[in-house]
Design a protein around this motif. Structure first.
Motif, PDB file in Angstrom:
ATOM      1  N   THR A 140      45.007  38.243  31.933  1.00 32.47           N
ATOM      2  CA  THR A 140      44.866  37.963  33.402  1.00 32.47           C
ATOM      3  C   THR A 140      45.048  39.181  34.377  1.00 32.47           C
ATOM      4  N   LEU A 163      42.371  40.616  37.050  1.00 35.40           N
ATOM      5  CA  LEU A 163      42.622  40.843  38.437  1.00 35.40           C
ATOM      6  C   LEU A 163      42.320  42.456  38.650  1.00 35.40           C
ATOM      7  N   SER A 179      38.503  42.577  38.943  1.00 38.92           N
ATOM      8  CA  SER A 179      38.025  41.926  40.187  1.00 38.92           C
ATOM      9  C   SER A 179      38.426  42.862  41.650  1.00 38.92           C
TER      10      SER A 179
END
Length: 319
Positions: free
Chosen positions: A214, A218, A221
């Motif tokens: 995760t 992130l 992104s």
């Protein structure tokens, strides 16, 4: 109530990839080649980063750590498999203590690879999104703390999964349909309740696997968002090239790891599960140095210098 047949297990039998005697020399030769290439390739990456002062940066510091972990990760399973598949002995026995140790180190180095990948993702995030503050943020002290912290988390995080096996009782069946002591396969042989073990395994998978993934997603992104805001095509290419190799390694590591669990869930006894495990445990550590060296000019130059120093030395030794 019928009593179950419990026994004190002192050893397990690893069934391996194939029981065909004619295939054993081929399997032995193939995985010996994979292991030698893995060790040599990752060792060259480490030597290149140490010997070249231009590579004394956070990115290459973490890359050398990743190469070391890849050597250890491959060494956890392949040498034992080669010893068990020795053409002369054809022995499949692994002791109970050896099996527990293999599970612990397998989980340890798998966790450490996870930790390093998220640390490297953060390094790329700072490089792309905060380039002017990169040197001050990614200082040597922080890099060392992140590396030591990742090892500490991995060492402590992998203990519960292996230590809780000691509380189990095993039946007379001691055959593991795998080429190493895979934790889920070992738990299937237990006659006692494995609820606590399963809770520990799933909790560790979430904390040490899902959370790092995760964090990586992130980070990327934010990286992609920053790249899209760059006006020039050359600037976009340069920004993306700084994290392209890492993104490819992340995709390979998590893609093959996910393939192991999906194939196991779909068909627990299928050969596809074993093949996915081979990709995850052997092929990925072997490919990582090639991914970084082929896509990185600095690594190519440093490797060329290391090899040029090694060749004259070997020539002098034969002279």
């Amino acid at each position: 109530m019928e009593q179950q047949n419990f026994t004190e297990i002192s050893e397990f039998l690893l069934l391996g990839l194939s029981e065909d005697p004619e295939l054993q020399p081929l399997i032995f030769g193939l995985f010996l080649y994979i292991y030698l290439v893995t060790v040599l390739g990752n060792l060259l990456i480490i030597l290149a980063t140490i010997s070249d002062s231009h590579l004394h940066t956070p990115m290459y510091f973490f890359l050398s750590n990743l190469s070391f972990v890849d050597i250890c990760f491959a060494s956890t399973t392949i040498p034992k498999m080669l010893a068990l598949r020795n053409i002369q002995t054809q022995s499949r026995v692994i002791t109970f203590a050896g099996c527990i140790s293999q599970i612990y180190f397998f989980v340890l180095f798998g966790c450490q690879e996870n930790m390093l990948l998220i640390v490297m993702a953060y390094d790329r995030f700072v490089a792309v999104c905060h380039p002017l503050h990169y040197v001050s943020i990614m200082n040597p002290r922080l890099c060392l703390l992140m590396a030591l912290g990742s090892w500490l988390i991995s060492v402590l995080g992998s203990l519960p999964e292996s230590m809780t096996i000691l509380r189990l009782s095993f039946c007379t069946n001691r055959e593991i349909p795998h080429f190493f002591c895979d934790l889920p396969e070992v738990l299937k042989l237990a006659c006692s309740d494995t609820l606590i073990n399963n809770i520990v395994v799933y909790s560790a998978a979430i904390v040490l696997g899902v959370f790092p993934l995760t964090g990586i997603l992130l980070s990327y992104s934010q990286i992609f968002s920053s790249i899209l805001r760059i006006s020039s095509a050359e600037g976009k290419y340069k920004a993306f090239s700084t994290c392209g190799s890492h993104l490819l390694v992340v995709s390979l590591f998590y893609g093959t790891g996910l393939g192991v669990y999906l194939s196991s869930a779909a068909s627990p006894s299928s050969r596809m599960s074993l093949m996915a495990s081979v990709m995850y445990t052997m092929v990925t550590p072997m490919l990582n140095p090639f991914i970084y060296s082929l896509r990185n000019r600095d690594i190519k130059v440093a490797l060329g210098r290391v090899l040029s120093k090694m060749v004259p030395l070997s020539e002098r030794s034969f002279a």
